[in-house]
Design a protein around this motif. Structure first.
Motif, short mmCIF file in Angstrom:
data_model
loop_
_atom_site.label_atom_id
_atom_site.label_comp_id
_atom_site.label_asym_id
_atom_site.label_seq_id
_atom_site.Cartn_x
_atom_site.Cartn_y
_atom_site.Cartn_z
N LEU A 1 12.75 8.30 3.71
CA LEU A 1 11.79 9.02 4.56
C LEU A 1 10.75 9.77 3.73
N ASP A 2 11.10 10.13 2.49
CA ASP A 2 10.14 10.81 1.62
C ASP A 2 8.97 9.89 1.25
N LEU A 3 9.20 8.59 1.31
CA LEU A 3 8.14 7.64 0.99
C LEU A 3 7.14 7.49 2.14
N LEU A 4 7.53 7.93 3.33
CA LEU A 4 6.66 7.78 4.51
C LEU A 4 5.83 9.04 4.73
N ASN A 5 5.12 9.46 3.69
CA ASN A 5 4.25 10.63 3.77
C ASN A 5 2.85 10.20 4.20
N PRO A 6 2.00 11.15 4.61
CA PRO A 6 0.67 10.78 5.13
C PRO A 6 -0.17 9.97 4.15
N TYR A 7 -0.16 10.34 2.87
CA TYR A 7 -0.96 9.61 1.89
C TYR A 7 -0.48 8.16 1.77
N LEU B 1 1.20 6.40 4.03
CA LEU B 1 0.92 5.68 5.28
C LEU B 1 -0.54 5.26 5.35
N LEU B 2 -1.44 6.13 4.88
CA LEU B 2 -2.85 5.75 4.80
C LEU B 2 -3.04 4.60 3.82
N THR C 1 -13.68 -0.44 6.23
CA THR C 1 -14.51 0.45 5.42
C THR C 1 -14.07 1.90 5.57
N ALA C 2 -13.76 2.32 6.78
CA ALA C 2 -13.34 3.70 7.01
C ALA C 2 -12.04 4.01 6.30
N ALA C 3 -11.05 3.12 6.43
CA ALA C 3 -9.75 3.35 5.80
C ALA C 3 -9.86 3.32 4.28
N THR C 4 -10.60 2.36 3.75
CA THR C 4 -10.74 2.25 2.29
C THR C 4 -11.47 3.45 1.72
N GLY C 5 -12.54 3.87 2.38
CA GLY C 5 -13.28 5.04 1.92
C GLY C 5 -12.43 6.30 1.93
N ALA C 6 -11.66 6.50 3.01
CA ALA C 6 -10.81 7.69 3.12
C ALA C 6 -9.71 7.68 2.05
N GLY D 1 0.82 -1.21 0.00
CA GLY D 1 0.00 0.00 0.00
C GLY D 1 0.85 1.25 0.00
N VAL D 2 1.93 1.25 0.79
CA VAL D 2 2.84 2.39 0.83
C VAL D 2 3.48 2.60 -0.54
N ALA D 3 3.92 1.52 -1.17
CA ALA D 3 4.60 1.62 -2.46
C ALA D 3 3.67 2.16 -3.54
N PHE D 4 2.49 1.59 -3.67
CA PHE D 4 1.60 2.02 -4.74
C PHE D 4 1.05 3.43 -4.52
#
Length: 343
Positions: free
Chosen positions: A160-166, A168-169, A210-215, A137-140
Motif C-alpha cells: 500500500l505504500d507504493l500506491l501514493n499520489p505521485y 499513481l500519477l 499532455t496534461a498528465a505528462t506535464g503534471a 509508471g507506478v514502479a518507476f
C-alpha cells in the motif's frame, strides 16, 4: 566501460529503448478494441488484424530490451537488482504475468478459427497491455521517490505504500502516454479507414496525455530533480506539444517522432533525478543504494563492457533491418478473409 556510472547510463538507455518501443506495443494492444469495430463481423475482424499486424513483426523483438535491461541490472548492479525485485515483488510479478498473457494471446489468436476464441485472446491482449502500461509508471515513480530501505538493504514498506499520489500519477501518465504513442503509431502504419480512425483517436488522446505528462514531469522536477534537469522537462513537454500539432496536421511521421522524444525525455528525467542513487531510502539517506555501493566489481564491469561492444551492434542492426523490411502501411484490403467468417 568499467565504471558504475557508465553502466548506469547504459541501464538508462536500455529502458529508454524499451519504453519507446514497447510503449507503442502497449498502446496498440490497449486501443485495438477501439479501432477494431466494423459494420460486420468480417470487417471487425479484419480491422483488428490490421491493428495487431502493425506490431506483429516487431513486438517480440521490442521485449528483448527489457530482458537486456534486467540482465545488465543483475550483472552490473546486483544489490540494486536484489533489493528492487524483492521489495517490488508483487507489482513486478503482475507485470510478468501480464506480459506472458499478452504473448500467449498474440501467438495463439490465429490458431483456432473461432470468434469466441479470438475475443478471449483480444481480452488477453488488452489486459496484457493495460497492466504493464500502468504498473511500470507506478514502479518507476516509487524508485525515484524512494522507499523504506533499511540498513540491511531490505525494503520494509508494504504494497500500500507504493500506491501514493505521485506513483499513481506516474501510472496514469505512462498509460495515457502509451495510448497516444500507440494511436500515432497505428496512424503511421496504416491507410484507409483504420488510419482515419487512429488519427482521430490520437486527437482525442492528445489533451489528457499532455496534461498528465506535464503534471508528472513538473512534480518530478520540483520534488526530485536537479537544476540542470529542467531542460529535460522542457524537451519532453515541447516534443509532446509538437506531436499533438503534427498529429492534427496529419504528419504521422513527425507526430511519432514527437511522442518518441517525449518518452525518451521522461525516462531520462527519471534516471537523472535518481542519480547518483539507484534506490533512495526514505528511512535514512545513508541507507540508500547508490551507483557505487550497489555495483559489481571493476573486473566484472570490464568483461561485460567487451561483451557489449561485440554483441550490441549486431542486435541493433538486426532490429533496425526488421523495421525497414516491414515499413509498408497496412489496410483492410491486405487482410485475407477468415475461413470461419466465409462459412
Amino acid at each position: 566501460m568499467a565504471t558504475p556510472e557508465f553502466w548506469f547510463v547504459l541501464v538508462t538507455v536500455l529502458f529508454v529503448g524499451y519504453f519507446v518501443l514497447e510503449g507503442f506495443d502497449f498502446g496498440v494492444g490497449m486501443i485495438m478494441p477501439m479501432l477494431g469495430r466494423g459494420p460486420t463481423a468480417e470487417i471487425t475482424e479484419k480491422r483488428r488484424r490490421v491493428v495487431l499486424n502493425t506490431i506483429g513483426p516487431v513486438w517480440d523483438g521490442n521485449e528483448v530490451w527489457l530482458i537486456t535491461a534486467g540482465g545488465v541490472l543483475f550483472a552490473a548492479f546486483p544489490e540494486w537488482y536484489a533489493t528492487l525485485f524483492s521489495g517490488f515483488y508483487l507489482p513486478l510479478l503482475l507485470i510478468l504475468v501480464a506480459l506472458i498473457l499478452r504473448i500467449c494471446a498474440i501467438e495463439y489468436r490465429g490458431k483456432i478459427d473461432d470468434p469466441v476464441w479470438r475475443r478471449r485472446c483480444d481480452l488477453g491482449i488488452g489486459i496484457g497491455s493495460w497492466v504493464p502500461a500502468v504498473l511500470w509508471g507506478v514502479a518507476f515513480a516509487n524508485i525515484v521517490r524512494g522507499v523504506a530501505v533499511d540498513e540491511n538493504k531490505k525494503i520494509v514498506s508494504g504494497l500500500l505504500d507504493l500506491l501514493n499520489p505521485y506513483a499513481l500519477l506516474g501510472g496514469a501518465t505512462t498509460a495515457l502516454l502509451f495510448l497516444f504513442h500507440g494511436a500515432v503509431f497505428v496512424a503511421l502504419k496504416t491507410s484507409g479507414d483504420v488510419h482515419r480512425d487512429a488519427a482521430a483517436l490520437a486527437g482525442r488522446l492528445a489533451l489528457p496525455a499532455t496534461a498528465a505528462t506535464g503534471a508528472f514531469a513538473l512534480w518530478t522536477q520540483l520534488a526530485y530533480g536537479k537544476d540542470w534537469t529542467w531542460w529535460l522537462v522542457g524537451v519532453a513537454v515541447a516534443a509532446l506539444l509538437a506531436a499533438v500539432v503534427a498529429a492534427h496536421a496529419g504528419r504521422d511521421g513527425w507526430a511519432f517522432l514527437g511522442t518518441t522524444v517525449t518518452i525518451a525525455g521522461a525516462v531520462v528525467l527519471l534516471f537523472a533525478s535518481l542519480f547518483p542513487a539507484v534506490l533512495p531510502s526514505t528511512l535514512d539517506p545513508a541507507w540508500s543504494l547508490t551507483v557505487e555501493n550497489a555495483s559489481s566489481s571493476e573486473y566484472t564491469l570490464r568483461v561485460m563492457g567487451w561483451a557489449t561492444v561485440i554483441v550490441a551492434p549486431v542486435v541493433l542492426g538486426y532490429q533496425a533491418w526488421t523495421y525497414w523490411v516491414f515499413r509498408r502501411r497496412l489496410s483492410v484490403a491486405d487482410i485475407p478473409k477468415s475461413i470461419g467468417l466465409a462459412r
